[in-house]
Design an enzyme around this catalytic site. Sequence first.
Site, PDB file in Angstrom:
ATOM      1  N   VAL A  48       2.600   1.920   8.077  1.00  0.00           N
ATOM      2  CA  VAL A  48       3.898   0.486   7.151  1.00  0.00           C
ATOM      3  C   VAL A  48       2.459   0.271   6.061  1.00  0.00           C
ATOM      4  O   VAL A  48       2.913  -0.170   4.849  1.00  0.00           O
ATOM      5  CB  VAL A  48       4.323  -0.291   7.594  1.00  0.00           C
ATOM      6  CG1 VAL A  48       4.763  -1.117   7.117  1.00  0.00           C
ATOM      7  CG2 VAL A  48       5.518  -0.009   8.329  1.00  0.00           C
ATOM      8  N   CYS A  49       1.161   0.116   6.414  1.00  0.00           N
ATOM      9  CA  CYS A  49       0.437  -0.878   5.597  1.00  0.00           C
ATOM     10  C   CYS A  49       1.040   0.102   4.165  1.00  0.00           C
ATOM     11  O   CYS A  49      -0.078  -0.434   3.247  1.00  0.00           O
ATOM     12  CB  CYS A  49      -1.099  -0.770   6.312  1.00  0.00           C
ATOM     13  SG  CYS A  49      -0.972  -2.078   8.057  1.00  0.00           S
ATOM     14  N   PRO A  50       0.562   1.398   4.369  1.00  0.00           N
ATOM     15  CA  PRO A  50      -0.236   1.700   2.744  1.00  0.00           C
ATOM     16  C   PRO A  50       0.829   2.253   1.994  1.00  0.00           C
ATOM     17  O   PRO A  50       0.765   1.585   0.778  1.00  0.00           O
ATOM     18  CB  PRO A  50      -0.374   3.717   3.465  1.00  0.00           C
ATOM     19  CG  PRO A  50       0.176   3.433   4.814  1.00  0.00           C
ATOM     20  CD  PRO A  50       0.578   2.446   5.035  1.00  0.00           C
ATOM     21  N   LEU A 102       0.268  -1.413   0.118  1.00  0.00           N
ATOM     22  CA  LEU A 102      -0.651  -1.333  -0.477  1.00  0.00           C
ATOM     23  C   LEU A 102      -0.247  -1.363  -1.790  1.00  0.00           C
ATOM     24  O   LEU A 102      -1.242  -1.076  -2.881  1.00  0.00           O
ATOM     25  CB  LEU A 102      -2.326  -0.965   0.257  1.00  0.00           C
ATOM     26  CG  LEU A 102      -3.085  -2.580   0.871  1.00  0.00           C
ATOM     27  CD1 LEU A 102      -1.907  -2.579   2.250  1.00  0.00           C
ATOM     28  CD2 LEU A 102      -3.898  -1.302   1.117  1.00  0.00           C
TER      29      LEU A 102
END
Length: 189
Positions: free
Chosen positions: A48-50, A53
């Site tokens: 999920v993080c990429p 960002l």
Amino acid sequence: MSQVRKQIPEFIADGYNPKKEEFVQVSNKDFEGQWTVLMFYPADFTFVCPTELEDMQSQYAKLQELGVEVYSMSTDTHFVHKAWHDHSDAISKLEYTMLADPHKSITRSFDVLDEEAGLAQRATFVIDPDGIIQTVEVNADGIGRDASQIYDKIRAAQFVRENPGEVCPAKWKESGETLTPGLDLVGKI
């Protein structure tokens, strides 16, 4: 306890600035005199993080036009941030600085450390030029954030700062009407 309207804690963090392709050191002093978005996320090289960002990068130019600087932060090192930047299509697009908190002290001081996992929670802070937190959003690990909502929150926060005595109602947009709280509005909204 809510962080809203609190002064940000003092800190110094190493980071990776992808735009300049260099390691940097950033402190709370660098936030002074400008609006800042500080976006905590659990870990590099995840799922999920990429997407989050990269989504924030899609809003970065618009935020810069408002005088806003963006920083992301995880409990990974700045070396890992650079490696992720060099190996991920999504992260290679980033222009804002990626901050590192391997000792977890900054994440803990913002009260967004998942102590059991040893990772940052998915949290976004909007910080005014005086270093005061104006908004906080914290999501569960599996729920990604929508960076386009940050723009509207910052515009509302800037408007309220520039227009004391006025407030922005739900779904307020820059050209929308505001409210002036007073006895004449009680029970009429």
